[in-house]
Design a protein around this motif. Sequence first.
Motif, PDB file in Angstrom:
ATOM      1  N   ARG A   1      14.360  10.264   3.081  1.00  0.00           N
ATOM      2  CA  ARG A   1      12.913  10.038   3.428  1.00  0.00           C
ATOM      3  C   ARG A   1      12.660  11.212   4.615  1.00  0.00           C
ATOM      4  NH1 ARG A   1       9.547   6.164   1.703  1.00  0.00           N
ATOM      5  NH2 ARG A   1       7.846   5.760   2.956  1.00  0.00           N
TER       6      ARG A   1
ATOM      7  N   ARG B   1      10.300  12.062   7.719  1.00  0.00           N
ATOM      8  CA  ARG B   1       9.403  11.409   8.565  1.00  0.00           C
ATOM      9  C   ARG B   1       8.353  12.543   9.153  1.00  0.00           C
ATOM     10  NH1 ARG B   1      11.885   7.914  13.063  1.00  0.00           N
ATOM     11  NH2 ARG B   1      10.308   6.361  12.553  1.00  0.00           N
TER      12      ARG B   1
ATOM     13  N   ASP C   1       1.838   5.904  -0.987  1.00  0.00           N
ATOM     14  CA  ASP C   1       2.803   5.804  -2.280  1.00  0.00           C
ATOM     15  C   ASP C   1       3.918   6.689  -2.556  1.00  0.00           C
ATOM     16  OD1 ASP C   1       1.002   7.785  -2.644  1.00  0.00           O
ATOM     17  OD2 ASP C   1       0.500   6.953  -4.727  1.00  0.00           O
ATOM     18  N   GLN C   2       4.260   7.584  -1.469  1.00  0.00           N
ATOM     19  CA  GLN C   2       5.162   8.608  -1.698  1.00  0.00           C
ATOM     20  C   GLN C   2       6.509   8.317  -1.202  1.00  0.00           C
ATOM     21  OE1 GLN C   2       4.077  11.431  -3.134  1.00  0.00           O
ATOM     22  NE2 GLN C   2       2.338  10.488  -3.156  1.00  0.00           N
ATOM     23  N   ASP C   3       7.383   8.035  -2.168  1.00  0.00           N
ATOM     24  CA  ASP C   3       8.858   7.510  -1.616  1.00  0.00           C
ATOM     25  C   ASP C   3       9.530   8.238  -0.804  1.00  0.00           C
ATOM     26  OD1 ASP C   3       8.058   5.263  -3.433  1.00  0.00           O
ATOM     27  OD2 ASP C   3       9.102   6.166  -5.080  1.00  0.00           O
ATOM     28  N   ASP C   4       9.370   9.650  -0.832  1.00  0.00           N
ATOM     29  CA  ASP C   4      10.131  10.392  -0.087  1.00  0.00           C
ATOM     30  C   ASP C   4       9.431  10.922   1.327  1.00  0.00           C
ATOM     31  OD1 ASP C   4       8.273  12.013  -1.227  1.00  0.00           O
ATOM     32  OD2 ASP C   4       9.685  13.676  -1.662  1.00  0.00           O
TER      33      ASP C   4
ATOM     34  N   GLU D   1       7.271   9.442   4.843  1.00  0.00           N
ATOM     35  CA  GLU D   1       6.895   8.440   5.628  1.00  0.00           C
ATOM     36  C   GLU D   1       6.042   9.143   6.733  1.00  0.00           C
ATOM     37  OE1 GLU D   1       8.714   5.268   8.997  1.00  0.00           O
ATOM     38  OE2 GLU D   1      10.089   6.510   7.603  1.00  0.00           O
TER      39      GLU D   1
ATOM     40  N   ARG E   1       4.730  17.731   1.306  1.00  0.00           N
ATOM     41  CA  ARG E   1       6.266  17.614   0.991  1.00  0.00           C
ATOM     42  C   ARG E   1       7.104  19.081   1.142  1.00  0.00           C
ATOM     43  NH1 ARG E   1       5.465  15.412  -3.531  1.00  0.00           N
ATOM     44  NH2 ARG E   1       6.005  13.200  -2.753  1.00  0.00           N
TER      45      ARG E   1
END
Length: 244
Positions: free
Chosen positions: A30, A32, A52-55, A57, A142
Amino acid sequence: MRTRRDRADNSSPPPTATEHTVAVDRPIGRRRIGVVEDHESVVMGLTLMLADQDDLELAVTAQTVPELLATGLTLDLAILDLRLGDGSSPTGNVELLRAAGIDTLVFTGAENPYMVRLAARAGVLGVVRKSEARAVVVEAIRAAAYGEQVVTTDWAAAIDGDPKLLDVGLSPRQREVLALYASGEKTARVAHLTGLAPQTVTDYLGRIRAKYAEAGRPSPTKTDLYKRAVEDGLLPMPQIPWDQ
């Protein structure tokens, strides 16, 4: 804070006309992210975009860069607004973040081209407009969080229109080595293509980095060298930007 300036020998292939970033191998885990923004509505919007983005934070938000750094959190990326209430300059803010080992993505209304140019010169990974669609913003975040250059029309225009990008005086051979290496070739491949010894290529890259540093255009990573090669016309600007 953790630094991610050790990507100097990234072996990813050069970008094609349909790519929008300088790709690097994305590690598992993940990312940060910190946000430096003093408009609550923008912070709320980014929070919702990334929820809702798993990767990805959103680890911390702050109204100034010193406030962000004071948290001591390990971050992979800072999302930075150009106009902050403390009157700080984009150059100074980006330099503070770089010194802490944190890459920067500018998130702006882009209403001030001069401020965008200042940020581009300071070494941000990209410039994204706040008016972009959610999907575009999230994918830009991302890419930048994984250390990839985010090439947009605003970033390209800032570089193209900046008369202060000083010529560093590379020799023809140095320009050849830089173009090959920055396009994605490994050191050994550059040596093969140029007929030079691998150690000679490494020496050339060291001298190239030193010249850029002396000109106030530091290039410690391969991503930085790609940006310098684009700025100086050694590599073409990607044909399809993020915001088209």
